[in-house]
Design an enzyme around this catalytic site. Structure first.
Site, PDB file in Angstrom:
ATOM      1  N   PHE A  58       0.815  -1.218   0.000  1.00 17.67           N
ATOM      2  CA  PHE A  58       0.000   0.000   0.000  1.00 17.67           C
ATOM      3  C   PHE A  58       0.860   1.284   0.000  1.00 17.67           C
ATOM      4  O   PHE A  58       0.332   2.385   0.070  1.00 17.67           O
ATOM      5  CB  PHE A  58      -1.007  -0.008   1.162  1.00 17.67           C
ATOM      6  CG  PHE A  58      -2.259  -0.812   0.860  1.00 17.67           C
ATOM      7  CD1 PHE A  58      -2.469  -1.371  -0.391  1.00 17.67           C
ATOM      8  CD2 PHE A  58      -3.244  -0.995   1.834  1.00 17.67           C
ATOM      9  CE1 PHE A  58      -3.630  -2.108  -0.680  1.00 17.67           C
ATOM     10  CE2 PHE A  58      -4.417  -1.724   1.559  1.00 17.67           C
ATOM     11  CZ  PHE A  58      -4.603  -2.282   0.302  1.00 17.67           C
ATOM     12  N   ARG A  59       2.179   1.127  -0.054  1.00 14.55           N
ATOM     13  CA  ARG A  59       3.111   2.257  -0.314  1.00 14.55           C
ATOM     14  C   ARG A  59       3.092   3.351   0.738  1.00 14.55           C
ATOM     15  O   ARG A  59       3.559   4.466   0.465  1.00 14.55           O
ATOM     16  CB  ARG A  59       2.803   2.912  -1.675  1.00 14.55           C
ATOM     17  CG  ARG A  59       2.672   1.965  -2.865  1.00 14.55           C
ATOM     18  CD  ARG A  59       3.955   1.229  -3.118  1.00 14.55           C
ATOM     19  NE  ARG A  59       3.961   0.555  -4.419  1.00 14.55           N
ATOM     20  CZ  ARG A  59       4.738  -0.485  -4.682  1.00 14.55           C
ATOM     21  NH1 ARG A  59       5.533  -1.006  -3.754  1.00 14.55           N
ATOM     22  NH2 ARG A  59       4.733  -1.034  -5.874  1.00 14.55           N
ATOM     23  N   HIS A 174      10.024 -13.865  -0.925  1.00 16.61           N
ATOM     24  CA  HIS A 174      10.133 -13.600  -2.366  1.00 16.61           C
ATOM     25  C   HIS A 174      11.244 -14.517  -2.861  1.00 16.61           C
ATOM     26  O   HIS A 174      12.422 -14.304  -2.565  1.00 16.61           O
ATOM     27  CB  HIS A 174      10.452 -12.124  -2.610  1.00 16.61           C
ATOM     28  CG  HIS A 174      10.610 -11.787  -4.066  1.00 16.61           C
ATOM     29  ND1 HIS A 174       9.806 -10.875  -4.710  1.00 16.61           N
ATOM     30  CD2 HIS A 174      11.474 -12.255  -5.018  1.00 16.61           C
ATOM     31  CE1 HIS A 174      10.170 -10.793  -5.992  1.00 16.61           C
ATOM     32  NE2 HIS A 174      11.185 -11.616  -6.196  1.00 16.61           N
ATOM     33  N   HIS A 225       4.038 -15.386  -4.602  1.00 14.99           N
ATOM     34  CA  HIS A 225       3.902 -15.273  -6.062  1.00 14.99           C
ATOM     35  C   HIS A 225       4.707 -16.288  -6.863  1.00 14.99           C
ATOM     36  O   HIS A 225       5.573 -15.926  -7.651  1.00 14.99           O
ATOM     37  CB  HIS A 225       4.188 -13.841  -6.536  1.00 14.99           C
ATOM     38  CG  HIS A 225       5.387 -13.142  -5.935  1.00 14.99           C
ATOM     39  ND1 HIS A 225       6.612 -13.734  -5.831  1.00 14.99           N
ATOM     40  CD2 HIS A 225       5.531 -11.889  -5.448  1.00 14.99           C
ATOM     41  CE1 HIS A 225       7.462 -12.874  -5.293  1.00 14.99           C
ATOM     42  NE2 HIS A 225       6.817 -11.755  -5.042  1.00 14.99           N
ATOM     43  N   ASP A 295      -0.472  -9.471  -4.661  1.00 18.24           N
ATOM     44  CA  ASP A 295       0.774  -8.723  -4.867  1.00 18.24           C
ATOM     45  C   ASP A 295       0.440  -7.351  -5.472  1.00 18.24           C
ATOM     46  O   ASP A 295       1.076  -6.898  -6.431  1.00 18.24           O
ATOM     47  CB  ASP A 295       1.767  -9.495  -5.748  1.00 18.24           C
ATOM     48  CG  ASP A 295       3.125  -8.794  -5.856  1.00 18.24           C
ATOM     49  OD1 ASP A 295       3.390  -7.889  -5.046  1.00 18.24           O
ATOM     50  OD2 ASP A 295       3.909  -9.155  -6.745  1.00 18.24           O
ATOM     51  N   HIS A 299       2.117   1.375  -9.192  1.00 15.78           N
ATOM     52  CA  HIS A 299       2.955   2.500  -9.612  1.00 15.78           C
ATOM     53  C   HIS A 299       2.047   3.336 -10.504  1.00 15.78           C
ATOM     54  O   HIS A 299       1.168   2.790 -11.180  1.00 15.78           O
ATOM     55  CB  HIS A 299       4.163   2.025 -10.422  1.00 15.78           C
ATOM     56  CG  HIS A 299       5.035   1.046  -9.694  1.00 15.78           C
ATOM     57  ND1 HIS A 299       5.920   1.424  -8.712  1.00 15.78           N
ATOM     58  CD2 HIS A 299       5.148  -0.307  -9.788  1.00 15.78           C
ATOM     59  CE1 HIS A 299       6.547   0.356  -8.247  1.00 15.78           C
ATOM     60  NE2 HIS A 299       6.084  -0.713  -8.870  1.00 15.78           N
TER      61      HIS A 299
HETATM   62  C1  NCD Z   1       6.751  -5.352  -5.772  1.00 12.15           C
HETATM   63  C2  NCD Z   1       6.640  -3.865  -5.432  1.00 12.15           C
HETATM   64  O1  NCD Z   1       6.513  -3.056  -6.369  1.00 12.15           O
HETATM   65  O2  NCD Z   1       6.637  -3.530  -4.257  1.00 12.15           O
HETATM   66  N1  NCD Z   1       7.056  -5.474  -7.163  1.00 12.15           N
HETATM   67  C3  NCD Z   1       6.828  -6.533  -7.953  1.00 12.15           C
HETATM   68  O3  NCD Z   1       7.286  -6.501  -9.103  1.00 12.15           O
HETATM   69  N2  NCD Z   1       6.131  -7.573  -7.531  1.00 12.15           N
HETATM   70  C4  NCD Z   1       7.804  -5.992  -4.914  1.00 12.15           C
HETATM   71  C5  NCD Z   1       7.759  -7.508  -4.964  1.00 12.15           C
HETATM   72  O4  NCD Z   1       6.856  -8.120  -4.380  1.00 12.15           O
HETATM   73  O5  NCD Z   1       8.635  -8.086  -5.574  1.00 12.15           O
HETATM   74 ZN    ZN Z   2       7.906 -10.113  -4.289  1.00 10.49          ZN
END
Ligand code: NCD
Ligand code: ZN
Length: 427
Positions: A58-59, A174, A225, A295, A299
């Site tokens: 959620f940044r 991960h 994932h 996930d 962006h």
């Molecule tokens: C995720 C992120 O943007 O925080 N990015 C992604 O490509 N999945 C980080 C992650 O889970 O690898």
């Molecule tokens: Zn990841």
């Protein structure tokens, strides 16, 4: 009884016409007929447990122009999710007790739905695991470098798994091997190059390392994932304490699919071949995959629409995950029973919260769905701050109503509560 909800509810593994009684936010009774202060009759509509998403970014704090806890949790609510677990690669990263406490307090003021917060386990906070475990919902380890993280040194993997094991917290990994990623790195101009840079082999090596490092450790280990057939095969017959999740992009998209953009679909681990996608999807039905996780890694559109080499990885998905799969279940690509296990019951069990099933004593978290009510996903109707979706135009079924602890969060596709309703589900 405060409230009764009537419809075709998923109770004990099948759909039955019944009434669900709710007292103080909990399911207090389930019977053919019940009377409550307020009665909601949904007729022939389906009542399913709300989804639990063990993997969102959620940044917040630090990248709130992409998403914040208010918008992210609102998106989740519209997508039928009653509880999310937030990843620690924020700015600052969730590595210290102070950062963790700050995040819990801030998210508590902003969240529309219930939430948990993970800490990162990194090479730098190995000695703080016990203290962090008292507050966090679990730990995240990045074996490969990805958005806003540095990788964890795999030499210390067994040690950290042992330390986390003592705390009884779940650890989410991960699983891409950093030395393998470095070895295979090529200059990337498109998704095919990105796949070459992060081949299935790297996932396979990381998973083998996790299986080896966790021998004799019985605490919960979750592989995030999963993206490749090789990874899937490595996990076949895995120990009971090791779970794995897959995401909608890895289940539904492949390089052969003529994707409308290259940078938007850049993600770690990468979108792979049709064969990988189909193997993962088949394993959903009765294989090694335990849960679907979004996930959700937003962006902004502008950040994504740059040269491929510098485009950030990740895509949004918390709002579209359950609706996409409800539509696929209607089309019989998988059964609703299986979907509910993957999206509700098993995530709740893995993380250890009283949600995910319509059962007396659990939180009254459920969604109301009319399988005839399908639509096409349109970014303009979604609620993430990032403003786009990798599933633009895909058919989906959104819930008309979402209940969290007996409160109507969504009624007739409209939000009813303010930010701050959501509660930290605890450590
Ligand atoms: C995720 C992120 O943007 O925080 N990015 C992604 O490509 N999945 C980080 C992650 O889970 O690898
Ligand atoms: Zn990841």
């Amino acid at each position: 009884m405060d409230l009764t909800v009537e419809g075709k509810a998923f109770v004990n593994g099948s759909f039955n016409d019944c009434c669900i009684g709710i007292t103080d936010g909990k399911i207090s009774d389930i019977k053919k007929i019940l009377k409550g202060d307020e009665h909601n009759d949904f007729g022939n509509k389906l009542i399913l447990p709300a989804g639990i998403d063990l993997h969102v970014h959620f940044r917040d704090p630090g990248m709130t122009h992409k998403e914040d806890f208010s918008t992210g949790s609102m998106a989740a609510a519209f997508g039928g999710i009653s509880c999310v677990f937030d990843m620690p690669n924020t700015i600052p990263q969730t590595t210290t007790l102070q950062n963790l406490n700050d995040k819990i307090i801030s998210a508590g003021k902003k969240s529309h739905i219930d939430f948990g917060i993970y800490s990162i386990a990194s090479d730098n906070n190995i000695n703080d695991i016990e203290a962090l475990a008292k507050k966090c919902s679990g730990f995240k380890i990045f074996l490969g470098t990805t958005t806003n993280t540095i990788h964890f040194n795999k030499k210390n993997l067994r040690e950290i798994l042992k330390d986390i094991g003592k705390t009884n917290k779940i650890v989410l990994i991960h699983a891409e091997d950093e030395p393998c990623l470095i070895k295979n790195k090529v200059k990337e101009n498109n998704l095919s190059d990105h796949l070459h840079s992060r081949p299935a082999k790297c996932e396979e090596i990381a998973i083998k390392d996790i299986l080896a490092a966790s021998k004799g450790i019985n605490s919960k280990i979750h592989i995030c994932h999963l993206s490749s057939c090789e990874g899937l095969e490595t996990l076949r017959g895995k120990p009971y304490n090791i779970s794995c999740g897959v995401t909608p992009p890895h289940l539904l998209l492949s390089l052969e699919d003529n994707l409308p953009s290259q940078t938007l679909y850049k993600v770690n681990p990468p979108i792979r071949t049709r064969f990988d996608k189909e193997s993962l999807f088949n394993s959903l039905k009765n294989g090694v995959v335990d849960i679907i996780e979004s996930d959700h890694a937003p962006h902004t559109f502008d950040e994504k629409c740059v040269d491929f080499t510098v485009a950030p990885t990740g895509m949004p998905g918390v709002e579209t995950m359950f609706p996409l799969f409800l539509y696929l279940a209607k089309k019989e690509a998988l059964s609703l029973q299986r979907l509910i296990l993957l999206m509700c019951a098993t995530p709740a069990e893995l993380i250890g919260i009283p949600k995910g099933k319509i059962e007396v004593g659990r939180d009254a978290d459920f969604i109301v769905v009319d399988l005839k009510d399908h639509c096409r996903i349109k970014s303009e109707n979604l609620h993430s701050k990032c403003g786009w979706s990798p599933f633009e135009g895909w058919p989906a079924i959104f819930p008309s109503h979402v209940f969290v602890r007996g409160e109507k969060l969504i009624e007739d596709h409209e939000i009813q509560v303010n930010q701050g309703y959501g509660r930290f589900v605890g450590a």
